[in-house]
Motif scaffolding. Structure first.
Motif, short mmCIF file in Angstrom:
data_model
loop_
_atom_site.label_atom_id
_atom_site.label_comp_id
_atom_site.label_asym_id
_atom_site.label_seq_id
_atom_site.Cartn_x
_atom_site.Cartn_y
_atom_site.Cartn_z
N PHE A 29 -53.14 -10.46 16.49
CA PHE A 29 -51.68 -10.37 16.50
C PHE A 29 -51.16 -9.83 15.18
CE2 PHE A 29 -47.48 -12.57 16.08
CZ PHE A 29 -46.84 -11.83 17.04
N GLN A 46 -44.77 -9.43 7.32
CA GLN A 46 -45.06 -10.45 8.34
C GLN A 46 -46.54 -10.39 8.74
OE1 GLN A 46 -42.51 -8.35 8.33
NE2 GLN A 46 -40.70 -9.19 9.30
N VAL A 49 -48.78 -11.99 6.16
CA VAL A 49 -48.68 -13.45 6.15
C VAL A 49 -49.42 -14.04 7.34
CG1 VAL A 49 -47.09 -15.35 6.36
CG2 VAL A 49 -46.57 -13.51 4.82
N ILE A 50 -49.30 -13.40 8.51
CA ILE A 50 -49.98 -13.94 9.70
C ILE A 50 -51.49 -13.83 9.53
CG2 ILE A 50 -50.31 -13.61 12.17
CD1 ILE A 50 -47.43 -12.65 12.29
N ALA A 53 -52.57 -16.48 7.30
CA ALA A 53 -52.51 -17.78 7.97
C ALA A 53 -53.75 -18.01 8.82
CB ALA A 53 -51.25 -17.87 8.83
N VAL A 56 -56.50 -18.88 6.41
CA VAL A 56 -56.29 -20.21 5.84
C VAL A 56 -56.65 -21.28 6.86
CG1 VAL A 56 -54.50 -21.80 5.08
CG2 VAL A 56 -54.60 -19.52 4.12
N VAL A 60 -59.27 -24.19 6.28
CA VAL A 60 -58.91 -25.61 6.34
C VAL A 60 -59.87 -26.35 7.27
CG1 VAL A 60 -57.16 -27.19 7.20
CG2 VAL A 60 -56.50 -25.33 5.71
N VAL A 131 -49.94 -8.48 0.63
CA VAL A 131 -49.44 -9.81 1.01
C VAL A 131 -50.58 -10.65 1.57
CG1 VAL A 131 -47.92 -11.03 2.58
CG2 VAL A 131 -47.08 -9.08 1.34
N ALA A 134 -52.89 -11.60 -1.33
CA ALA A 134 -52.24 -12.47 -2.32
C ALA A 134 -52.12 -13.89 -1.76
CB ALA A 134 -50.87 -11.93 -2.69
N MET A 135 -51.70 -14.03 -0.49
CA MET A 135 -51.58 -15.36 0.11
C MET A 135 -52.96 -16.03 0.18
SD MET A 135 -48.44 -15.89 0.80
CE MET A 135 -46.99 -14.89 0.66
N PHE A 139 -54.26 -19.51 -1.77
CA PHE A 139 -54.93 -20.61 -1.06
C PHE A 139 -56.30 -20.90 -1.67
CE2 PHE A 139 -58.01 -21.74 2.28
CZ PHE A 139 -57.58 -23.03 2.51
#
Lengths: 149, 186
Positions: A29, A46, A49-50, A53, A56, A60, A131, A134-135, A139
Motif C-alpha cells: 500500500f 504519506q 510514513v506508511i 510503519a 516498525v 516491534v 521520510v 528517517a522514521m 525508531f
C-alpha cells in the motif's frame, strides 16, 4: 519498563499471525500511495510514513535484530541522505538544462510524458525515500537504546 | 453538521483526559486516537491528503515513537504539586488563538482568499500537466521549494536523533574493537 515481561511479543501467536498477514499489504500500500500520488490522495510523505510503519511493526513484533537484518542501519543512514540528494539533484539538473532551480518544464524525455510529470515523480520519490528511512532511523535509535538497558 | 459536533466533542474529551492522565502509556494511546479523530474531521472537510498524513503520522508513527520513548523511562507520571502559572499561560495562549480565528472567513465561503487568488491557475496548470491530483501539483511543483525545505527538516531531525542517541553505540563498538596501540617509534 523495569520489570521483565513474561512473554516476548513474538511468542504471542495472534500478534505474530496477524502482523505476518498485515505487513506485506502495508508495504504494498505504501508503494501504491507513492506511485499513485499524482492521481489520488497521497504522495511521498504519506508513502514514506506508511512504509516505515510497516517496518516498525515488524521490529516491534519480531525484535530489532530481525528488522535490522532486513533493512540494515547503515542503509537507513545512507538512504536518508539519498532522498534529499535526489530532490536537490532534480533541481540542479533543471538548472543545467537551462531552467531555474526545480523548474521541471525543461526536463524532457522522448515520448508523451510531460516534463512536469517526470519532475514531480522524481521529487516525490526523494521525499518518500527520506521520510521512510528517517522514521525507521528514529525508531532504530530509540529501540536500540531500550534493548541495551 | 451533527457528525462534526460529535467529533469535536470527542476531541475535547480526549484532550482533557490526556492532560489529566497519570498513566503515560494510556496518554500515548489517547494522543493516537486524537489524531485519528482529527483525520476524520479533515476527511469531512474534503482535505483527504491532510487526513491521510494525519492518520499515518499522528495515529501511526508518532504513537510508536511515544511508546519507544516510554520504554526508556517510567510508565507512571510522577506526582507534582498543582501549579497555577502554567495553566494561566496555556489558557491565555489558547484564548489568543481563538481570537485570531475570529477574523478568518467562514468555512466554505466562496469569497475567501484561498478560493480566489491562485486557485484557478493551480487547477488549470494541473490540467495542462495531465495530473488529476491538484494537491500533489501544488506541493511538488508550484511550491517545490517549500517541500524541499520540509524534506530537509525531516533529514535534519533524523540526523539529530542519530547524533543524540547514536553516540553511545559508536563508543561501545569502538570498545569492542579496540584500535591497535601505535607502533613504538624506534
Amino acid at each position: 519498563m523495569t520489570q521483565k515481561t513474561p512473554m516476548r511479543m513474538q511468542d504471542k501467536i495472534i500478534l505474530r499471525v496477524v502482523s505476518k498477514a498485515l505487513i506485506p499489504p502495508i508495504l504494498l500500500f505504501a508503494l501504491y500511495v507513492q506511485f499513485h500520488g499524482d492521481f489520488g490522495p497521497g504522495g511521498g510523505f504519506q508513502a514514506g510514513v506508511i512504509f516505515a510503519a510497516g517496518l516498525v511493526l515488524f521490529g516491534v513484533i519480531f525484535g530489532l535484530d530481525a528488522v535490522q537484518e532486513v533493512f540494515p542501519p547503515i542503509w537507513v543512514e545512507i538512504l536518508t541522505a539519498v532522498g534529499v540528494l535526489l530532490y536537490g539533484g532534480v533541481g540542479v539538473v533543471s538548472i543545467m538544462l537551462g531552467g531555474e532551480f526545480l523548474n521541471y518544464d525543461v526536463l524532457h524525455l522522448p515520448g508523451p510524458m510531460h516534463g512536469q510529470h517526470l519532475g514531480i515523480f522524481l521529487v516525490e520519490l526523494g521525499v518518500g525515500i527520506t521520510v521512510a528511512s528517517a522514521m525507521t532511523a528514529i525508531f532504530y535509535f530509540f529501540a536500540g537504546r531500550a534493548t541495551k538497558r | 453538521m451533527i457528525i462534526e459536533i460529535v467529533l469535536f466533542a470527542f476531541l475535547l474529551v480526549i484532550a482533557i483526559s490526556v492532560a489529566r492522565m497519570k498513566d503515560l502509556f494510556a496518554a500515548a494511546m489517547l494522543t493516537g486516537i486524537f489524531s485519528l479523530v482529527s483525520a476524520g474531521l479533515f476527511t469531512l472537510m474534503d482535505a483527504v491528503d491532510v487526513a491521510f498524513t494525519e492518520a499515518a503520522v499522528g495515529a501511526g508513527v508518532s504513537t510508536i515513537l511515544f511508546l519507544s520513548a516510554l520504554s526508556l523511562t517510567d510508565r507512571i507520571e510522577r506526582q507534582q504539586p498543582t501549579r497555577i502559572l502554567p495553566f494561566v499561560v496555556v489558557a491565555l495562549t489558547g484564548a489568543a488563538l481563538v481570537y485570531g480565528t475570529l477574523d478568518m472567513p467562514a468555512y466554505g465561503d466562496v469569497n475567501a482568499p484561498a478560493h480566489n487568488d491562485l486557485t484557478e491557475e493551480f487547477v488549470e496548470g494541473a490540467g495542462d500537466m495531465h495530473i488529476p491530483n491538484v494537491v500533489t501539483v501544488v506541493l511538488a511543483s508550484y511550491r517545490g521549494f517549500d517541500t524541499f525545505g520540509e524534506t530537509t527538516v525531516v533529514f535534519a531531525a533524523a540526523v539529530g536523533v542519530m547524533m543524540l542517541l547514536g553516540g553511545q553505540r559508536r563508543r561501545r563498538s569502538r570498545e569492542d574493537h579496540p584500535q591497535p596501540p601505535p607502533e613504538p617509534s624506534s
